[in-house]
Write a protein that holds these residues in place. Structure first.
Motif, mmCIF file in Angstrom:
data_model
loop_
_atom_site.group_PDB
_atom_site.id
_atom_site.type_symbol
_atom_site.label_atom_id
_atom_site.label_comp_id
_atom_site.label_asym_id
_atom_site.label_seq_id
_atom_site.Cartn_x
_atom_site.Cartn_y
_atom_site.Cartn_z
ATOM 1 N N ASP A 129 0.659 -1.289 0.134
ATOM 2 C CA ASP A 129 0.331 -0.531 -0.150
ATOM 3 C C ASP A 129 1.227 1.020 0.209
ATOM 4 O O ASP A 129 1.467 1.388 1.168
ATOM 5 C CB ASP A 129 -0.665 0.216 1.400
ATOM 6 C CG ASP A 129 -2.235 1.035 0.983
ATOM 7 O OD1 ASP A 129 -1.584 2.019 0.321
ATOM 8 O OD2 ASP A 129 -1.747 1.433 2.714
ATOM 9 N N LEU A 130 0.929 1.988 -0.936
ATOM 10 C CA LEU A 130 1.714 3.138 -0.797
ATOM 11 C C LEU A 130 0.910 4.934 -1.043
ATOM 12 O O LEU A 130 0.588 5.617 -1.044
ATOM 13 C CB LEU A 130 2.554 3.272 -2.731
ATOM 14 C CG LEU A 130 3.147 2.024 -2.620
ATOM 15 C CD1 LEU A 130 3.676 2.561 -4.274
ATOM 16 C CD2 LEU A 130 4.166 2.265 -1.895
ATOM 17 N N GLY A 131 -0.255 4.130 0.129
ATOM 18 C CA GLY A 131 -1.231 5.348 -0.148
ATOM 19 C C GLY A 131 -2.610 5.667 -0.882
ATOM 20 O O GLY A 131 -3.298 5.963 -0.563
ATOM 21 N N ASP A 132 -2.115 6.159 -1.787
ATOM 22 C CA ASP A 132 -3.209 6.698 -3.659
ATOM 23 C C ASP A 132 -2.904 5.185 -4.363
ATOM 24 O O ASP A 132 -3.366 5.109 -4.990
ATOM 25 C CB ASP A 132 -2.815 7.583 -3.806
ATOM 26 C CG ASP A 132 -1.144 6.804 -4.512
ATOM 27 O OD1 ASP A 132 -0.296 6.397 -4.669
ATOM 28 O OD2 ASP A 132 -0.452 7.615 -5.531
ATOM 29 N N ARG A 133 -2.521 4.008 -4.426
ATOM 30 C CA ARG A 133 -2.281 2.819 -5.110
ATOM 31 C C ARG A 133 -1.579 1.863 -4.129
ATOM 32 O O ARG A 133 -0.746 1.604 -3.590
ATOM 33 C CB ARG A 133 -1.889 3.276 -6.334
ATOM 34 C CG ARG A 133 -0.366 3.170 -6.130
ATOM 35 C CD ARG A 133 -0.119 3.809 -7.639
ATOM 36 N NE ARG A 133 1.335 4.114 -7.465
ATOM 37 C CZ ARG A 133 2.345 5.267 -7.331
ATOM 38 N NH1 ARG A 133 2.207 6.160 -6.443
ATOM 39 N NH2 ARG A 133 3.743 4.711 -7.557
ATOM 40 N N THR A 134 -1.881 0.610 -5.329
ATOM 41 C CA THR A 134 -0.881 -0.592 -4.313
ATOM 42 C C THR A 134 -0.049 -1.054 -5.631
ATOM 43 O O THR A 134 -0.732 -1.102 -6.945
ATOM 44 C CB THR A 134 -2.404 -2.117 -3.829
ATOM 45 O OG1 THR A 134 -2.951 -1.131 -2.243
ATOM 46 C CG2 THR A 134 -1.018 -2.938 -3.149
#
Length: 794
Positions: free
Chosen positions: A68-73
């Motif tokens: 999980d990178l915050g705005d996307r995976t």
């Protein structure tokens, strides 16, 4: 020593000061920064592992992560299994260059895409740990890593031996604050936080047998601690300075060592037998299993920390395994002591073990520093491990550190530095460095150095403090003014007189070197030149434990070093003193220190090349003596250590032997890892300078000279010097000079014979000589050579 730029910010405001500017300022102040590594983490982001599974097709162990990178995976593949679901990790996305220089790009690994890289501490240059992915304590997915780990800069600095206070970040920060004209944020002596009952001195008893070896020992009791991992900020700073985190208690002692330069040690209080700490010398047969897992046998000249039954630590070097802090520890004895520097150095050297603690004790620490370090560590343990610090620690301090007061005439600053420093600025500099300044009625200053500055004791030391902070680069360059009404020639120094010889050597292709006066005693013994050697006490290493008795071993090592890097035909020399013990007394009298010229050169691989190199070396020596104004020397066959038997000559000036010249013994050459042959010479220079004439101008010859060559064939064993002596004896007053210039063996002379060619110059200071006069003397010379040496002529 490694210095963290971030850590320095705890002690001095670094707003507007870049790491490069801080490094330059420290170097100007005397803390020489040799390298600076800037760690930019701005392109790394925080990710949270959602899923982890093994790669089904890879031949090597790999794991596929959904992150999980915050705005996307994104799907990222890594080779370490420790990033389990829920872990916060540093992520480098494609197109990013991580701090260790690796460029990240999209990959396809056995049919699975990988969009990025999970980073280890080593890849981020945060430590040498490459065992797995760096797991973060906190952070938000998608945020820059710098929100939890700031970008850093690590300086590698050289701290001089007289400044052990600068082996900690507080000391370096104090220097930097003074250099930047900013306030220091932290006091030297932290507040004491101990309030728990009973008094610490009632829980542990401390005794010191030899106060010369241990001038102070503090035993602080802290109970109810909870051992576990340290916070990430402590671990990060320790790793940045090259120290491996272990647990919160041990990490705090190491942290304070790196901060205050005061070594500390934590014992498990429950494992100390008898509730007693005894600082004593080791006893015969005692051994200690140390923290590094090695059992060491102790000797009677080593200082140890013991409980009521056995040694538990080697003083100032390393602790013991049996009393170490473990996960089960609840009560801790915090040791802060001041040990004798030479004693610690001798013990560490005996074990071949140099620790962060011994490196600081060796330089001589002030006893007052022990209390400051102990208080700082106790406060951190109470904060981070939940311990209760007991009041009234056991503190054995039989001879408290005496303050040093210095009377300074403030105008001495200008006199010594050669420029005007305003009095207010001089006073401000000393105050920023921790000095107390009191102005007396007569204008002089009464200065009290801080307790951590044992290197300051005289007025000139204070001037140096002002000068280095004010800035030596601010001293303007000036030409010397008028200093003499009349000038008289002075006697040139030995160094200047020897410049003439240096010119000859440089012209012959030799390079001057400077080598340490301390060498390996074992090496001198192997070369059999250790008969008059003097060993030093408390040597830094086995390679530098003996004063040199010859210049040649070091020069041979220089040749070997140059060969290792691909250089050939190496020709080096050194002008320096050797040190020879007085005959019959190696302890009380100063050694003899003759100044010598040592020369070593490559000589090829064949006997003929060695022979040619020998004569070339002899020619260089003759040229040096000639330029120094010394009489010519003579040579006799000889045999001595270091040189090849039969290929060595003793060098004589009048009847005094100067040294030796010849081919080095094959064992000397092979012992240095070299192949081929080396020629060398080593001669005393003082007799040469004593015999040298003072150079004076003299008129040119008024009458022409007559030159003749003479080729003399003699038996092979006969020395050219014997022939030359006969020629000079018979030549009389009109023979101005005679010198050998060639030697021939070959088809034109019979076996067992050689031809030596001489150049003779005849001249009279009163008239022009005739050929007949010269022919007559030449005939007499031939007759004398025939009768005395059985010579024939070509």
């Amino acid at each position: 020593m490694k210095i963290s730029y971030e850590w320095l910010g705890d002690f001095v405001d670094l707003d507007g000061v870049t790491p490069n500017e801080a490094a330059d300022a420290l170097t100007r102040l005397g803390v020489e920064v040799e390298s600076l590594t800037v760690i930019d983490l701005s392109e790394i982001i925080i990710g949270k592992v959602l899923e982890q599974k093994p790669h089904p097709k890879s031949r090597n162990p790999l794991w596929i992560h959904q992150v999980d990178l915050g705005d996307r995976t994104e799907q990222i593949i890594a080779g370490a299994p420790n990033a389990i679901p829920g872990s916060l990790v540093p992520v480098a996305l494609p197109g990013t260059t991580v701090p260790n220089g690796k460029f990240v790009k999209d990959l396809n690994i056995a049919g699975f895409t990988a969009r990025g890289m999970l980073c280890s501490a080593e890849e981020l240059l945060l430590s040498d740990d490459h065992s797995g992915i760096l797991i973060l304590d906190s952070g938000k997915p998608g945020d820059p890593l710098t929100t939890v780990i700031p970008s850093a800069a690590i300086m590698d600095a050289e701290v001089t031996s007289n400044r052990p206070d600068c082996m900690g970040h507080l000391g370096v920060g104090r220097e930097l604050a003074a250099g930047l004209d900013r306030a220091i944020k932290s006091d030297f002596m932290p507040a004491f936080t101990g309030k728990a009952e009973p008094a610490g001195r009632d829980l542990i008893q401390v005794s010191i047998d030899d106060t010369d070896l241990c001038s102070r020992y503090i035993g602080g009791v802290i109970t109810g601690v909870k051992v576990g991992p340290s916070p990430q900020w402590i671990q990060r700073r320790l790793r940045a300075c090259g120290v491996r985190p272990i647990n919160n208690i041990v990490d705090i002692t190491n942290y304070v060592l790196l901060e205050y330069a005061q070594p500390l040690h934590a014992f498990d209080l429950a494992k100390l037998a008898g509730g007693h700490v005894h600082v004593r010398r080791a006893r015969a047969g005692e051994k200690l299993l140390c923290l590094d897992g090695v059992e060491r046998e102790l000797t009677a000249d080593m200082l140890v920390i013991a409980d009521a039954e056995k040694p538990v630590a080697i003083a100032g070097v390393i602790g013991g395994e049996e009393t170490a802090v473990t996960d089960a520890t609840t009560d801790v004895l915090l040791e802060a002591a001041t040990f004798n520097g030479p004693s610690v150095r001798q013990t560490a050297r005996a074990f071949g073990l140099r620790t962060e603690a011994s490196a600081r004790f060796e330089k001589g620490l002030p006893a007052e520093l022990a209390l400051a370090g102990a208080r700082r560590a106790a406060a951190l343990i109470a904060e981070l491990a939940g311990g209760a610090v007991h009041r009234e620690w056991a503190d054995v301090y039989p001879h408290p550190q005496e303050p040093v007061r210095i009377r300074l005439k403030p105008w001495l600053v200008d006199e010594v530095l050669g420029l005007h420093v305003p009095l207010e600025e001089s006073e401000g500099i000393l105050i920023k460095l921790g000095f107390h300044v009191r102005i007396l009625g007569d204008g002089e200053w009464d200065v009290l150095p801080p307790v951590f500055r044992l290197d300051v004791s005289i007025p000139e030391d204070l001037v140096e403090e002002v000068g280095r902070v004010y800035g030596y680069d601010r001293i303007p360059p000036t030409l010397p003014g008028r200093r003499h009404d009349r000038w008289t020639p002075s006697v040139p120094s030995i160094g200047r007189r020897l410049d003439a010889a240096r010119q000859v050597l440089a012209g012959a292709g030799f390079t001057e070197t400077w080598n340490p006066a301390l060498v390996s005693g074992r090496m001198l013994e192997q070369l059999r030149v250790a008969a008059r050697a003097l060993r030093v006490t408390n040597a830094l290493s086995d390679e530098m434990d003996t004063l040199r008795t010859s210049l040649l071993p070091s020069l041979v090592n220089v040749v070997a070093l140059n060969h290792d890097v691909g250089r050939t035909e190496v020709k080096v020399y050194e002008v320096a003193s050797v040190f020879l013990a007085r005959v019959g007394d190696k302890t009380t009298q100063q050694p003899e220190e003759p100044m010598r010229l040592g020369v070593v050169a490559d000589a090829g691989a064949t006997a003929e090349s060695g022979r040619q190199a020998f004569f070339a070396m002899k020619s260089v020596l003759d040229g040096c003596l000639r330029e120094l104004g010394s009489p010519s020397c003579t040579y006799q066959r000889a045999a001595t250590e270091l040189f090849h038997p039969g290929r060595c000559a003793a060098v004589f000036l009048d009847a005094r032997q100067l040294g030796y010249l010849g081919e080095l013994h094959p064992s000397v050459v092979s012992g240095a890892g070299l192949e081929g042959r080396l020629v060398a010479m080593e001669v005393d220079l003082e007799p040469v300078l004593d015999a040298a004439d003072v150079s004076r101008a003299k008129s040119l010859p008024r009458y022409p000279g007559i030159e003749r060559d003479l080729a003399v064939v003699v038996e092979d064993h006969l020395a050219a010097a014997a022939l030359l002596a006969t020629i000079n004896e018979v030549g009389g007053d009109i023979l101005e000079s005679a010198r050998p210039f060639d030697e021939y063996r070959g088809a034109q002379v019979s076996d067992g014979h050689k031809s030596v060619a001489f150049a003779l110059t005849f001249r009279s200071p009163e008239r022009t000589l005739t050929d007949a006069e010269v022919d007559k003397v030449m005939a007499e010379i031939r007759i004398a050579l025939e009768k005395k040496h059985g010579a024939t002529f070509r």
